[in-house]
Design an enzyme around this catalytic site. Structure first.
Site, PDB file in Angstrom:
ATOM      1  N   CYS A  85      -4.989   8.223   9.744  1.00  0.00           N
ATOM      2  CA  CYS A  85      -5.134   7.468  10.990  1.00  0.00           C
ATOM      3  C   CYS A  85      -4.847   8.376  12.186  1.00  0.00           C
ATOM      4  CB  CYS A  85      -4.137   6.325  11.022  1.00  0.00           C
ATOM      5  SG  CYS A  85      -4.664   4.865  10.155  1.00  0.00           S
ATOM      6  N   LYS A 134       0.835  -1.212   0.000  1.00  0.00           N
ATOM      7  CA  LYS A 134       0.000   0.000   0.000  1.00  0.00           C
ATOM      8  C   LYS A 134       0.866   1.257   0.000  1.00  0.00           C
ATOM      9  CE  LYS A 134      -1.683   1.599   4.036  1.00  0.00           C
ATOM     10  NZ  LYS A 134      -1.442   3.010   4.379  1.00  0.00           N
ATOM     11  N   ASN A 135       1.876   1.288   0.869  1.00  0.00           N
ATOM     12  CA  ASN A 135       2.638   2.529   1.049  1.00  0.00           C
ATOM     13  C   ASN A 135       3.637   2.810  -0.074  1.00  0.00           C
ATOM     14  OD1 ASN A 135       1.154   3.082   3.254  1.00  0.00           O
ATOM     15  ND2 ASN A 135       2.724   2.549   4.773  1.00  0.00           N
ATOM     16  N   ILE A 182       8.336   6.675  16.850  1.00  0.00           N
ATOM     17  CA  ILE A 182       7.980   7.441  15.635  1.00  0.00           C
ATOM     18  C   ILE A 182       6.731   8.295  15.861  1.00  0.00           C
ATOM     19  CG2 ILE A 182       7.508   7.298  13.145  1.00  0.00           C
ATOM     20  CD1 ILE A 182      10.188   6.030  13.744  1.00  0.00           C
ATOM     21  N   ARG A 225      -8.676  -0.620   4.495  1.00  0.00           N
ATOM     22  CA  ARG A 225      -7.782   0.408   3.948  1.00  0.00           C
ATOM     23  C   ARG A 225      -6.426  -0.197   3.609  1.00  0.00           C
ATOM     24  NH1 ARG A 225      -6.573   4.872   7.733  1.00  0.00           N
ATOM     25  NH2 ARG A 225      -5.252   5.280   5.950  1.00  0.00           N
ATOM     26  N   LEU A 244       7.562  19.725   7.668  1.00  0.00           N
ATOM     27  CA  LEU A 244       8.801  19.357   6.965  1.00  0.00           C
ATOM     28  C   LEU A 244       8.571  19.217   5.458  1.00  0.00           C
ATOM     29  CD1 LEU A 244      10.230  16.820   9.591  1.00  0.00           C
ATOM     30  CD2 LEU A 244      10.813  19.235   9.262  1.00  0.00           C
ATOM     31  N   ASP A 285       4.844   0.377  11.953  1.00  0.00           N
ATOM     32  CA  ASP A 285       3.623  -0.236  11.416  1.00  0.00           C
ATOM     33  C   ASP A 285       3.473  -1.705  11.832  1.00  0.00           C
ATOM     34  OD1 ASP A 285       2.939   2.142  10.270  1.00  0.00           O
ATOM     35  OD2 ASP A 285       3.517   1.590   8.231  1.00  0.00           O
ATOM     36  N   ARG A 333      -4.163  10.620   4.626  1.00  0.00           N
ATOM     37  CA  ARG A 333      -3.035  11.534   4.743  1.00  0.00           C
ATOM     38  C   ARG A 333      -2.149  11.566   3.494  1.00  0.00           C
ATOM     39  NH1 ARG A 333       0.248  14.186   8.434  1.00  0.00           N
ATOM     40  NH2 ARG A 333       2.423  13.962   7.893  1.00  0.00           N
ATOM     41  N   ARG A 385       1.012  14.331  13.589  1.00  0.00           N
ATOM     42  CA  ARG A 385       1.382  14.182  12.179  1.00  0.00           C
ATOM     43  C   ARG A 385       1.330  15.497  11.379  1.00  0.00           C
ATOM     44  NH1 ARG A 385      -1.062   8.892   9.646  1.00  0.00           N
ATOM     45  NH2 ARG A 385       0.941   8.787   8.620  1.00  0.00           N
ATOM     46  N   PRO A 386       2.212  16.426  11.711  1.00  0.00           N
ATOM     47  CA  PRO A 386       2.229  17.700  10.985  1.00  0.00           C
ATOM     48  C   PRO A 386       2.807  17.558   9.566  1.00  0.00           C
ATOM     49  CG  PRO A 386       4.025  17.606  12.567  1.00  0.00           C
ATOM     50  CD  PRO A 386       3.240  16.335  12.732  1.00  0.00           C
ATOM     51  N   VAL A 387       2.742  18.654   8.789  1.00  0.00           N
ATOM     52  CA  VAL A 387       3.329  18.643   7.439  1.00  0.00           C
ATOM     53  C   VAL A 387       4.396  19.729   7.309  1.00  0.00           C
ATOM     54  CG1 VAL A 387       1.423  17.558   6.181  1.00  0.00           C
ATOM     55  CG2 VAL A 387       1.390  20.029   6.561  1.00  0.00           C
TER      56      VAL A 387
HETATM   57  C1  EPZ Z   1       4.462   6.836   6.490  1.00  0.00           C
HETATM   58  O1  EPZ Z   1       3.729   7.891   7.104  1.00  0.00           O
HETATM   59  C2  EPZ Z   1       3.508   5.697   6.331  1.00  0.00           C
HETATM   60  N1  EPZ Z   1       2.394   6.094   5.488  1.00  0.00           N
HETATM   61  C3  EPZ Z   1       3.007   5.258   7.710  1.00  0.00           C
HETATM   62  O2  EPZ Z   1       2.187   4.128   7.558  1.00  0.00           O
HETATM   63  C4  EPZ Z   1       4.215   4.877   8.566  1.00  0.00           C
HETATM   64  O3  EPZ Z   1       3.783   4.569   9.871  1.00  0.00           O
HETATM   65  C5  EPZ Z   1       5.209   6.038   8.619  1.00  0.00           C
HETATM   66  O4  EPZ Z   1       5.577   6.451   7.273  1.00  0.00           O
HETATM   67  C6  EPZ Z   1       6.499   5.703   9.349  1.00  0.00           C
HETATM   68  O5  EPZ Z   1       7.121   4.617   8.742  1.00  0.00           O
HETATM   69  C7  EPZ Z   1       2.500   6.000   4.165  1.00  0.00           C
HETATM   70  O6  EPZ Z   1       3.537   5.653   3.616  1.00  0.00           O
HETATM   71  C8  EPZ Z   1       1.286   6.324   3.360  1.00  0.00           C
HETATM   72  P1  EPZ Z   1       6.639  10.223   8.465  1.00  0.00           P
HETATM   73  P2  EPZ Z   1       4.307   9.352   7.073  1.00  0.00           P
HETATM   74  O7  EPZ Z   1       6.570  11.437   7.630  1.00  0.00           O
HETATM   75  O8  EPZ Z   1       5.046   9.523   5.814  1.00  0.00           O
HETATM   76  C9  EPZ Z   1       6.897  13.520  11.949  1.00  0.00           C
HETATM   77  C10 EPZ Z   1       0.181   2.882   7.788  1.00  0.00           C
HETATM   78  O9  EPZ Z   1      -0.405   2.340   8.759  1.00  0.00           O
HETATM   79  N2  EPZ Z   1       6.717  14.553  10.917  1.00  0.00           N
HETATM   80  O10 EPZ Z   1       7.829   9.332   8.286  1.00  0.00           O
HETATM   81  O11 EPZ Z   1       3.190  10.266   7.385  1.00  0.00           O
HETATM   82  C11 EPZ Z   1       5.655  12.682  12.158  1.00  0.00           C
HETATM   83  O12 EPZ Z   1       4.729  13.323  12.999  1.00  0.00           O
HETATM   84  C12 EPZ Z   1       0.780   4.259   7.906  1.00  0.00           C
HETATM   85  O13 EPZ Z   1       0.289   2.347   6.672  1.00  0.00           O
HETATM   86  C13 EPZ Z   1       6.852  15.879  11.277  1.00  0.00           C
HETATM   87  O14 EPZ Z   1       7.123  16.207  12.440  1.00  0.00           O
HETATM   88  O15 EPZ Z   1       5.324   9.328   8.302  1.00  0.00           O
HETATM   89  C14 EPZ Z   1       6.237  11.421  12.748  1.00  0.00           C
HETATM   90  O16 EPZ Z   1       6.460  11.605  14.111  1.00  0.00           O
HETATM   91  C15 EPZ Z   1       0.479   4.899   9.214  1.00  0.00           C
HETATM   92  N3  EPZ Z   1       6.670  16.832  10.318  1.00  0.00           N
HETATM   93  C16 EPZ Z   1       7.575  11.299  12.037  1.00  0.00           C
HETATM   94  O17 EPZ Z   1       7.872  12.594  11.527  1.00  0.00           O
HETATM   95  C17 EPZ Z   1       6.371  16.519   9.028  1.00  0.00           C
HETATM   96  O18 EPZ Z   1       6.221  17.437   8.216  1.00  0.00           O
HETATM   97  C18 EPZ Z   1       7.595  10.316  10.895  1.00  0.00           C
HETATM   98  O19 EPZ Z   1       6.542  10.624   9.992  1.00  0.00           O
HETATM   99  C19 EPZ Z   1       6.245  15.169   8.671  1.00  0.00           C
HETATM  100  C20 EPZ Z   1       6.432  14.196   9.635  1.00  0.00           C
END
Ligand code: EPZ
Length: 429
Positions: free
Chosen positions: A126, A22-23, A338, A408, A135, A316, A102, A131-133
């Site tokens: 989820c 999926k990811n 994480i 999902r 970055l 995950d 997301r 989960r901010p954006v």
């Molecule tokens: C991806 O989410 C996956 N989703 C998640 O899988 C997975 O848990 C996660 O990576 C970690 O491996 C998809 O690929 C669609 P991150 P993502 O950006 O990209 C913080 C599932 O169940 N952060 O690596 O959203 C954030 O809050 C899902 O399939 C910021 O602070 O994760 C987290 O603490 C759930 N600012 C950390 O970084 C930002 O702008 C890692 O998030 C972005 C992220």
């Protein structure tokens, strides 16, 4: 709303085909927006999130054709999608669509790179943390985008196109890396992403982008270099196998006992999780067709694990490991590094009799001999499946409510498990 009924106690024996990830499928579909030619994706899993992203891309004018079945196709083979973004008719991704998933926020990168503008609602997804954006926005600003946030929307513009830049992430982020990588393919000049996420799904997307004519090197390492090109073309790419689905079924077999071939699985995508399972007592044998997981019926040993970015133990799989440790012969500790709020399964696992206490980001699990079936509520995607595997091992009946989360991310879950002897059915009201 559908529910899943499980009568626990059966060992799992047989073969489970592993679906496309999926990811990886989601960002690969989004990458289709980067070209006006057709991107063909094979091995795309049939999941609610994929269908939702099809709707979102459709709203931008992307034409998606799902190829029909061909003779010789296996029952579980993923679908082939033909994604054609010849005319992007709308650069806005509305709240109603993006708030449900997301990853759909990531359309901001190809829209900005190719159309030089995007207006995308802040995302949902989820409930596993804030989960901010920030970055992702930082990365796009580094590439020269002007960004404003107004009325819940991120409005991004790059009138003269994006420009290559050095992007250093202060923490490892999968979403940030996907967005920076996709945006940089069409930027003028060279982009260097430092402290990039090394997840296999990033490498899979980079491989597909290169097939489309991008010039990406170093994906899968913390330093990715992208030489911008003016145009990307069509290509054909098969989605890599789902390492989280693989790890989930491996944990289910370790918990129930039995002997299952996970066909199509690739051990190098989840070595850290396989090592943990070996430590817990599973016998893991990689072979030509995938990974064989067996457990001889001896008790599951306790383990201490911290989640970490790849190649560490994936967040995950944290909930599923907690279900497994709930009946280990001793005390385990699992630390989630994480996402700060990814423990919603703890109170549901307690309904099976699991003894889990939480202290900040660490859960301590006191294993008990036998879980007992119970009615439980699915909260997020991976938490839901941890309840399913607890139910498979528990004595008596378990009813998992609110299963739409499972749909999902897990393709034909109940068919795959019942094919190996589990007593599991979906009940549609
Ligand atoms: C991806 O989410 C996956 N989703 C998640 O899988 C997975 O848990 C996660 O990576 C970690 O491996 C998809 O690929 C669609 P991150 P993502 O950006 O990209 C913080 C599932 O169940 N952060 O690596 O959203 C954030 O809050 C899902 O399939 C910021 O602070 O994760 C987290 O603490 C759930 N600012 C950390 O970084 C930002 O702008 C890692 O998030 C972005 C992220």
């Amino acid at each position: 709303m559908d529910r899943i009924r499980i009568v626990g106690g059966n060992r799992l024996n047989g073969t489970i085909p592993i679906s496309g990830a999926k990811n990886a499928a989601l960002p690969l579909m989004i990458a289709g927006l980067l070209s006006d030619e057709t991107l063909i994706l094979d091995n795309v899993p049939r999941l609610a999130d994929v269908a939702q992203l099809q709707r979102i891309l459709g709203n931008h004018g992307v034409d998606i054709m799902s190829a029909g079945k061909r003779s010789g196709d296996q029952q579980y083979q993923g679908q082939t999608l033909h994604i054609s973004a010849a005319d992007v008719i709308d650069t806005t991704a509305p709240y109603e669509l993006v708030s449900r998933m997301r990853a759909s926020f990531w359309v901001i990168a190809p829209l900005l790179a190719r159309m030089h503008e995007a207006k995308v609602s802040l995302p949902g997804g989820c409930a596993i943390g804030t989960r901010p954006v920030d970055l992702l926005i930082m990365a796009l600003e580094r590439l020269g985008a002007e960004i404003a946030i107004d009325g819940g929307y991120v409005i991004a513009k790059a009138p003269g196109g994006l420009k290559g830049a050095d992007i250093e992430f202060p923490k490892v982020t999968v979403s940030g890396t996907h967005v920076a990588l996709m945006a940089a393919t069409l930027a003028k000049g060279t982009t260097i992403i430092s402290n990039a996420a090394c997840e296999p799904e990033i490498s899979d997307v980079a491989e597909c982008l290169n097939k489309m004519g991008a010039r990406v090197s170093g994906a899968g390492t913390p330093r990715i270099v992208i030489e911008g090109v003016t145009k990307l073309h069509g290509a054909r790419h098969a989605v890599l196998p789902d390492r989280i689905e693989t790890g989930t079924y491996a944990m289910a077999v370790t918990m129930t006992g039995g002997d299952v071939q996970l066909s199509g699985a690739r051990p190098e995508l989840l070595q850290s999780a396989l090592d943990v399972l070996t430590q817990a007592g599973a016998i893991i044998t990689p072979n030509n067709a995938g990974i064989r997981v067996a457990r001889n019926g001896a008790g599951v040993g306790p383990v201490n694990v911290s989640t970490a970015p790849f190649p560490g133990f994936p967040t995950d799989l944290q909930a599923q490991l907690m279900a497994l440790m709930a009946c280990a012969s001793g005390c385990s500790q699992i630390t989630e590094t994480i996402f700060e709020n990814r423990f919603m399964h703890v109170q549901e696992l307690a309904r099976f009799g699991a003894r889990i206490s939480l202290d900040g980001e660490t859960a301590t699990i006191d294993g008990i001999a036998k879980l007992r079936g119970a009615p439980v509520m699915a909260t997020d995607l991976r938490a839901s499946v941890s309840l399913v595997i607890a139910g498979l091992a528990a004595e008596g009946e378990t009813m998992v409510n609110r299963v739409y989360h499972l749909d999902r991310g897990f393709e034909r879950l109940e068919e795959k498990l019942s094919g190996c002897g589990a007593s599991i059915q979906r009940i549609s009201d």
